[in-house]
Enzyme design. Sequence first.
Site, PDB file in Angstrom:
ATOM      1  N   TYR A   1     -18.664  -5.864  17.970  1.00 18.72           N
ATOM      2  CA  TYR A   1     -18.297  -6.880  18.957  1.00 18.72           C
ATOM      3  C   TYR A   1     -19.485  -7.640  19.551  1.00 18.72           C
ATOM      4  O   TYR A   1     -19.319  -8.450  20.465  1.00 18.72           O
ATOM      5  CB  TYR A   1     -17.480  -6.224  20.088  1.00 18.72           C
ATOM      6  CG  TYR A   1     -16.189  -5.603  19.594  1.00 18.72           C
ATOM      7  CD1 TYR A   1     -15.160  -6.404  19.129  1.00 18.72           C
ATOM      8  CD2 TYR A   1     -16.018  -4.228  19.575  1.00 18.72           C
ATOM      9  CE1 TYR A   1     -13.979  -5.839  18.653  1.00 18.72           C
ATOM     10  CE2 TYR A   1     -14.841  -3.652  19.104  1.00 18.72           C
ATOM     11  CZ  TYR A   1     -13.824  -4.467  18.648  1.00 18.72           C
ATOM     12  OH  TYR A   1     -12.664  -3.921  18.170  1.00 18.72           O
TER      13      TYR A   1
ATOM     14  N   ARG B   1      -4.056  -3.556  12.356  1.00 17.02           N
ATOM     15  CA  ARG B   1      -4.555  -4.751  13.060  1.00 17.02           C
ATOM     16  C   ARG B   1      -4.099  -6.047  12.394  1.00 17.02           C
ATOM     17  O   ARG B   1      -4.403  -7.137  12.864  1.00 17.02           O
ATOM     18  CB  ARG B   1      -6.083  -4.734  13.136  1.00 17.02           C
ATOM     19  CG  ARG B   1      -6.648  -3.598  13.960  1.00 17.02           C
ATOM     20  CD  ARG B   1      -8.152  -3.724  14.123  1.00 17.02           C
ATOM     21  NE  ARG B   1      -8.775  -2.439  14.360  1.00 17.02           N
ATOM     22  CZ  ARG B   1      -8.923  -1.871  15.565  1.00 17.02           C
ATOM     23  NH1 ARG B   1      -8.516  -2.499  16.644  1.00 17.02           N
ATOM     24  NH2 ARG B   1      -9.493  -0.691  15.681  1.00 17.02           N
TER      25      ARG B   1
ATOM     26  N   ASP C   1       6.671 -11.603  24.307  1.00 11.05           N
ATOM     27  CA  ASP C   1       7.801 -12.287  24.962  1.00 11.05           C
ATOM     28  C   ASP C   1       7.312 -13.211  26.075  1.00 11.05           C
ATOM     29  O   ASP C   1       7.843 -14.310  26.257  1.00 11.05           O
ATOM     30  CB  ASP C   1       8.775 -11.264  25.559  1.00 11.05           C
ATOM     31  CG  ASP C   1       9.677 -10.628  24.509  1.00 11.05           C
ATOM     32  OD1 ASP C   1       9.706 -11.114  23.359  1.00 11.05           O
ATOM     33  OD2 ASP C   1      10.350  -9.628  24.842  1.00 11.05           O
TER      34      ASP C   1
ATOM     35  N   ASN D   1      -6.907 -13.124  24.318  1.00 15.83           N
ATOM     36  CA  ASN D   1      -7.269 -12.019  23.427  1.00 15.83           C
ATOM     37  C   ASN D   1      -6.616 -10.775  24.022  1.00 15.83           C
ATOM     38  O   ASN D   1      -7.143 -10.158  24.951  1.00 15.83           O
ATOM     39  CB  ASN D   1      -8.785 -11.844  23.333  1.00 15.83           C
ATOM     40  CG  ASN D   1      -9.170 -10.793  22.292  1.00 15.83           C
ATOM     41  OD1 ASN D   1      -8.310 -10.054  21.811  1.00 15.83           O
ATOM     42  ND2 ASN D   1     -10.451 -10.734  21.962  1.00 15.83           N
TER      43      ASN D   1
ATOM     44  N   HIS E   1      -9.358 -13.710  18.496  1.00 17.89           N
ATOM     45  CA  HIS E   1      -9.957 -12.401  18.265  1.00 17.89           C
ATOM     46  C   HIS E   1     -11.416 -12.598  17.884  1.00 17.89           C
ATOM     47  O   HIS E   1     -11.751 -13.558  17.180  1.00 17.89           O
ATOM     48  CB  HIS E   1      -9.222 -11.629  17.173  1.00 17.89           C
ATOM     49  CG  HIS E   1      -7.806 -11.355  17.552  1.00 17.89           C
ATOM     50  ND1 HIS E   1      -7.487 -10.401  18.490  1.00 17.89           N
ATOM     51  CD2 HIS E   1      -6.652 -11.955  17.185  1.00 17.89           C
ATOM     52  CE1 HIS E   1      -6.171 -10.413  18.664  1.00 17.89           C
ATOM     53  NE2 HIS E   1      -5.648 -11.352  17.891  1.00 17.89           N
ATOM     54  N   ILE E   2     -12.226 -11.688  18.335  1.00 17.86           N
ATOM     55  CA  ILE E   2     -13.654 -11.731  18.035  1.00 17.86           C
ATOM     56  C   ILE E   2     -13.875 -11.367  16.563  1.00 17.86           C
ATOM     57  O   ILE E   2     -14.609 -12.038  15.841  1.00 17.86           O
ATOM     58  CB  ILE E   2     -14.395 -10.743  18.964  1.00 17.86           C
ATOM     59  CG1 ILE E   2     -14.236 -11.200  20.417  1.00 17.86           C
ATOM     60  CG2 ILE E   2     -15.874 -10.630  18.579  1.00 17.86           C
ATOM     61  CD1 ILE E   2     -14.578 -10.115  21.439  1.00 17.86           C
ATOM     62  N   SER E   3     -13.234 -10.301  16.131  1.00 12.72           N
ATOM     63  CA  SER E   3     -13.381  -9.838  14.754  1.00 12.72           C
ATOM     64  C   SER E   3     -12.287 -10.453  13.875  1.00 12.72           C
ATOM     65  O   SER E   3     -11.270 -10.939  14.377  1.00 12.72           O
ATOM     66  CB  SER E   3     -13.281  -8.311  14.712  1.00 12.72           C
ATOM     67  OG  SER E   3     -12.008  -7.882  15.184  1.00 12.72           O
TER      68      SER E   3
ATOM     69  N   HIS F   1      -1.310  -5.758  18.797  1.00 11.04           N
ATOM     70  CA  HIS F   1      -0.638  -5.082  17.689  1.00 11.04           C
ATOM     71  C   HIS F   1       0.529  -4.206  18.139  1.00 11.04           C
ATOM     72  O   HIS F   1       1.148  -3.531  17.314  1.00 11.04           O
ATOM     73  CB  HIS F   1      -1.664  -4.213  16.932  1.00 11.04           C
ATOM     74  CG  HIS F   1      -2.984  -4.890  16.755  1.00 11.04           C
ATOM     75  ND1 HIS F   1      -3.116  -6.069  16.060  1.00 11.04           N
ATOM     76  CD2 HIS F   1      -4.230  -4.595  17.220  1.00 11.04           C
ATOM     77  CE1 HIS F   1      -4.398  -6.442  16.081  1.00 11.04           C
ATOM     78  NE2 HIS F   1      -5.090  -5.574  16.793  1.00 11.04           N
TER      79      HIS F   1
HETATM   80  O1  CA2 Z   1     -11.421  -8.632  17.518  1.00 11.50           O
HETATM   81  C1  CA2 Z   1     -10.851  -8.683  18.615  1.00 11.50           C
HETATM   82  O2  CA2 Z   1     -11.079  -9.528  19.453  1.00 11.50           O
HETATM   83  C2  CA2 Z   1      -9.823  -7.592  18.964  1.00 11.50           C
HETATM   84  O3  CA2 Z   1      -8.799  -8.201  19.735  1.00 11.50           O
HETATM   85  C3  CA2 Z   1     -10.566  -6.558  19.775  1.00 11.50           C
HETATM   86  C4  CA2 Z   1      -9.711  -5.344  20.125  1.00 11.50           C
HETATM   87  C5  CA2 Z   1      -9.052  -4.775  18.880  1.00 11.50           C
HETATM   88  O4  CA2 Z   1      -8.178  -3.724  19.230  1.00 11.50           O
HETATM   89  C6  CA2 Z   1      -8.288  -5.835  18.123  1.00 11.50           C
HETATM   90  O5  CA2 Z   1      -7.750  -5.252  16.957  1.00 11.50           O
HETATM   91  C7  CA2 Z   1      -9.186  -6.979  17.730  1.00 11.50           C
HETATM   92  C8  CA2 Z   1     -10.557  -4.246  20.759  1.00 11.50           C
HETATM   93  C9  CA2 Z   1     -11.292  -4.677  21.970  1.00 11.50           C
HETATM   94  C10 CA2 Z   1     -12.185  -3.555  22.372  1.00 11.50           C
HETATM   95  O6  CA2 Z   1     -13.400  -4.095  22.794  1.00 11.50           O
HETATM   96  C11 CA2 Z   1     -14.483  -3.278  22.844  1.00 11.50           C
HETATM   97  C12 CA2 Z   1     -15.679  -3.874  23.163  1.00 11.50           C
HETATM   98  C13 CA2 Z   1     -16.810  -3.116  23.210  1.00 11.50           C
HETATM   99  C14 CA2 Z   1     -16.755  -1.754  22.975  1.00 11.50           C
HETATM  100  C15 CA2 Z   1     -15.555  -1.160  22.660  1.00 11.50           C
HETATM  101  C16 CA2 Z   1     -14.408  -1.920  22.604  1.00 11.50           C
END
Ligand code: CA2
Length: 137
Positions: free
Chosen positions: A22, A108, A84, A71, A97-99, A77
Amino acid sequence: MKILILNGPNLNLLGKREPEVYGSTTFADYFKELESKFEAVELTYFQSNIEGEIISKIQEVGFSYDGIVLNAASYTHTSVGIGDAVKAVETPVVEVHISNTHKREEFRHVSYISSGAKGVILGFGLQSYDLAIQSFL
Ligand code: CA2
């Protein structure tokens, strides 16, 4: 133009944990960059780890703001309730989403948000938020 950036669970840990996935920038620092880049936009930021708070925030701004950049993190998921809420409000929602969630685990690949969203931007790191704001301009 009023835009809310709404982050879901654990995104308060950005820049502090799992930098390999991230990145190493905190969202507070990135939000300052967005504020200076989009001076003409009234940007607001809200983060919550609680599903109901996210739903309430969508309802609160969803009839007066021009856009929501959402986000929903892991709730993306799982949450029929957030999906809704996105469908129930008038304000268009861009899912970010970041990833690139499609390159990650199969659970995911499902989103309860996408079918109600104006569009989806994913996989560009924090720049996904910047692109989402641009989509409203
Ligand atoms: O890629 C994304 O933006 C996600 O929404 C990030 C979520 C993940 O569950 C989605 O599948 C994709 C997770 C966010 C958790 O963020 C963290 C940041 C730093 C350290 C740990 C978790």
